[in-house]
Structures are given as structure tokens and as C-alpha cells.
Design a protein around this motif. Structure first.
Motif, PDB file in Angstrom:
ATOM      1  N   THR A   1     -12.347  -2.860  -6.510  1.00 22.44           N
ATOM      2  CA  THR A   1     -11.314  -2.524  -5.988  1.00 22.44           C
ATOM      3  C   THR A   1     -10.807  -2.431  -4.286  1.00 22.44           C
ATOM      4  N   HIS A   2      -9.809  -3.164  -3.928  1.00 23.07           N
ATOM      5  CA  HIS A   2     -10.037  -4.230  -2.685  1.00 23.07           C
ATOM      6  C   HIS A   2      -8.957  -3.204  -2.066  1.00 23.07           C
TER       7      HIS A   2
ATOM      8  N   THR B   1      -8.846   4.920  -6.919  1.00 20.51           N
ATOM      9  CA  THR B   1     -10.206   5.304  -7.793  1.00 20.51           C
ATOM     10  C   THR B   1     -10.082   4.366  -8.646  1.00 20.51           C
TER      11      THR B   1
ATOM     12  N   TYR C   1      -3.269   3.319  -9.234  1.00 18.43           N
ATOM     13  CA  TYR C   1      -4.547   2.916  -8.998  1.00 18.43           C
ATOM     14  C   TYR C   1      -5.414   4.248  -8.817  1.00 18.43           C
TER      15      TYR C   1
ATOM     16  N   GLU D   1       1.001  -1.396   0.092  1.00 12.96           N
ATOM     17  CA  GLU D   1      -0.118  -0.201   0.241  1.00 12.96           C
ATOM     18  C   GLU D   1       0.808   0.865  -0.551  1.00 12.96           C
TER      19      GLU D   1
ATOM     20  N   ASP E   1      -9.437   0.170 -10.497  1.00  9.60           N
ATOM     21  CA  ASP E   1      -9.343  -1.199 -10.222  1.00  9.60           C
ATOM     22  C   ASP E   1      -8.084  -1.338  -9.516  1.00  9.60           C
TER      23      ASP E   1
ATOM     24  N   ARG F   1      -6.656   8.079  -2.264  1.00 12.07           N
ATOM     25  CA  ARG F   1      -7.300   7.113  -2.471  1.00 12.07           C
ATOM     26  C   ARG F   1      -7.280   6.585  -3.788  1.00 12.07           C
TER      27      ARG F   1
ATOM     28  N   PRO G   1      -8.456   0.096  -0.666  1.00  6.90           N
ATOM     29  CA  PRO G   1      -9.173   2.142  -0.976  1.00  6.90           C
ATOM     30  C   PRO G   1      -8.266   2.554  -1.339  1.00  6.90           C
TER      31      PRO G   1
END
Length: 374
Positions: free
Chosen positions: A216-217, A232, A180, A167, A234, A230, A219
Motif C-alpha cells: 500500500t504505497h 487498508t 482501497y 488521492e 494494496d 485509511r 496509506p
């Protein structure tokens, strides 16, 4: 070469393809002569371009794309920029009479991708799109089995692709943050379905319909500066594809999955006479006559070693880096003045598949895929 400051443009296209071709004395042509190559690096980051040029002792680099396209001594324009910037640059290159080789997707939308294919055809330039996956040793072997009739009547194709992309909060992400953000052209469907389309075409035939679910697993992610943003776009897509001849393909694509496979991407092709599983490099196969007879019994532990029942498919050839091999094929086509087999229309079909897959996901239904007419 526009976009060589990016990871793919630098590693696969510059250092592992063009510079290696130059080092080997050029591309060997059918008449025994060699076609020499000399890269001109183009980009927006002057410092980065200068550093790459110095590292590899290259003389030619610039931030002025227009000047390069106006230079009559330059024959080929290559594009590895982000997708949103590609159509305008490729369009200008075609207008300047340059042969074009480009990464994919060729454009953010189908309309733009079709326009590029039409312009290239009208201009009479040799135009090609990078179809690197089918040049991978594993898929070369899988294609060889198809051509030899190993599978009999093909029944289904199952693909698993992906890995966990961090992440960015605790560990840095392995992919750029724009991947992303939908507003920046991101999303795994847009990115990977352009690949899956030509993989399925190369192995089995034209894709006629798609049923897909894009999600989108994760977020929330953190960008290159450590700032939270964030997501936005997939980060996973689950697709069912109907291929001409009745073959059904299922491909899972995810940047939110942990790998329990031999390779980051694997395809299993099943047919009436045999099956095979191919990854990036390896391919294993099982003929009908060698297929065991498993019996379902949940009351006992498994006694068969299923992976050991498959046989390795040998290389039987010198399988070089896939990007380099396609570069050599494309440059041979440029020298001969003939169309490249992976043209901009094939790239447009990949963009079309991604668009219709996202439409399928939004509307929750199966979507048929019409033929593209230029």
C-alpha cells in the motif's frame, strides 16, 4: 442485467455491448438466423435505473431481483455488482435455471468461486465469466503470433499495468474508494490478478507458481464525500509467475505509478525466434533476423532509435469492442446449449491466483499453485 448503474456495467456491458447487439438486429447464429436480445435492468437505486431506462428508451427495469429470477421469459442473468454481493446473486440465478454471465472476480474467496463453478456444472446451465482483456485488439494480435509460431520457444512475458489514481483530496479519485479498503473487497491484487491469470493462460498456459509482493504505497485517501480514510488494501502488486513449459512472467500492477508507456497496459513476449509488444490496441513485433546488435557503452549517448526497429502487426480483421465480441460468443453458446470456453472454473483459477499471491506476499516466499478439482 444486475449492476448496470456502475461504470463498467453501464458503459461496456449495456451501451457498448447489449444495446449495440440489439441495434444490429441481434447475434448472427451459424445457421444465418439472429438471436434477439432485450435487457432487463436490475439494481438497488430506483432513480438511477429509471434515468438509464428513460435515456435509452428501455421498457424493463426493476429493483426486485427475486422477481426477475422467477420470470420464465428471462434466459440469462448478468452480474456486474461489487464482488462481495456477487456469489449470493449468482447462486440464486443458477438455482432458478438461468444461464449466467458475470464479471470477475466471481467471489471474494476461492471456496466461494469453486462452489459457484460446481453449482453451474451440476445445474447444466451455460456459465461464463468476462475475460475482456484477451478480446482486445492488441492481445488478439499477440495471440495470433503465438498460434503462428512466430516466437519459437517462448522465454518470458513482461507486463506493465497501471496509472496514478488521485488521492481524492485536491483532485477527485478516478476509482471508487472501496477499491482501497480490504474490508470492502478492495485491492489491486484481488482486482487485477483475475485478469492476469486468464491472459497468461490464453497466451502461454497454466500458471504453476507465484512469487509476489503486495504493498500500500498511499496509506491515506479521501472518499466520494471528501472524507479522509485509511487505505487498508494494496494499491500495487509486483509478481513473478512460473508458467508450464518453463516460461517466466513478470507483471507490475500499480495505481500509484505515472505512465511512461504508449498504453495503460503493455505486455512484451520474448521468444527464441522473435519478440512482440502488445497494448490495448497496438502490437509491434521484431523477428530474429531483424534484431539489431546493441552494444553496451555508457560513455556515449544512444544512437539507435529502438522503437523504430519494430514493425506494426496489422489488424487483418474487423476487431470489434472486446466486451461486445465476448457477449456475442457467449450468447451463441447459450443458443447452441454448449459450454462457454471461459467458464466459472477459469474464474476460480483467477481468484486462486490472487489468494496465493497475497499469501506469497505475507509469507515472503514462492507459492505453488495446485489444480482445482470440482
Amino acid at each position: 442485467m444486475n449492476g448496470v448503474t456502475g461504470r463498467m456495467g453501464y458503459r461496456q456491458h449495456l451501451t457498448r455491448s447489449i444495446l449495440q447487439i440489439r441495434e444490429q438486429g441481434g447475434v448472427l447464429l451459424p445457421d444465418g438466423t439472429r438471436l434477439g436480445v432485450e435487457p432487463v435492468l436490475v439494481g438497488r437505486n430506483e432513480d438511477r435505473l429509471r434515468e438509464i431506462a428513460q435515456r435509452h428508451q428501455l421498457q424493463h427495469w426493476t429493483t426486485d431481483l427475486s422477481a426477475v429470477l422467477d420470470d420464465p421469459s428471462i434466459d440469462v442473468y448478468f452480474d456486474a455488482q461489487v464482488t462481495a454481493q456477487r456469489p449470493a446473486a449468482v447462486k440464486n440465478a443458477i438455482a432458478a435455471g438461468k444461464h449466467v454471465f458475470t464479471e470477475k472476480p466471481t467471489a471474494p474467496t476461492l471456496a466461494e468461486a469453486v462452489e459457484l463453478a460446481s453449482l453451474a456444472r451440476e445445474a447444466g446451465v451455460v456459465a461464463g465469466v468476462v475475460h475482456d482483456k484477451i478480446y482486445l485488439p492488441g492481445l488478439v494480435k499477440l495471440r495470433r503470433l503465438v498460434e503462428e509460431g512466430f516466437f519459437g520457444r517462448a522465454l518470458s512475458l513482461r507486463g506493465e499495468f497501471g496509472y496514478w489514481v488521485f488521492e481524492g483530496d485536491v483532485q477527485p479519485a478516478q476509482r471508487p474508494s472501496w477499491n482501497y479498503r480490504a474490508e470492502d473487497g478492495g485491492g489491486i491484487t484481488v482486482d487485477m490478478y483475475s485478469h492476469w491469470n486468464y491472459v497468461m493462460e490464453n497466451l502461454l498456459g497454466t500458471v504453476r507458481a507465484v512469487t509476489a509482493k503486495a504493498v500500500t504505497h498511499i496509506p491515506v485517501r479521501w472518499d466520494e464525500e471528501g472524507l479522509e480514510y485509511r487505505a487498508t488494501a494494496d494499491d500495487a502488486a509486483y509478481g513473478i509467475f512460473e508458467i508450464e513449459g518453463g516460461v517466466i512472467a513478470q507483471i507490475n500492477s500499480s495505481w500509484a505509478v505515472r505512465v511512461h508507456r504508449d498504453e495503460l497496459v503493455e505486455f512484451q513476449l520474448d521468444g527464441t525466434l522473435g519478440s512482440a509488444v502488445a497494448g490495448l490496441r497496438r502490437c509491434v513485433a521484431q523477428q530474429r533476423s531483424q534484431t539489431p546488435r546493441p552494444v553496451w557503452n555508457p560513455d556515449l549517448p544512444a544512437t539507435e532509435q529502438f522503437r523504430a526497429q519494430w514493425l506494426e502487426v496489422p489488424d487483418n480483421a474487423d476487431l470489434d469492442n472486446g466486451f461486445k465480441v465476448q457477449w456475442e460468443e457467449f450468447l451463441c453458446d447459450v443458443a447452441a446449449g454448449r459450454p462457454h470456453r471461459h467458464d466459472l472454473l477459469s474464474a476460480a483459477r483467477g481468484v486462486q491466483l490472487a489468494e496465493l499471491a497475497l499469501k506469497s506476499s505475507r509469507e515472503g516466499r514462492r507459492v505453488e499453485i495446485p489444480e482445482i478439482a470440482l
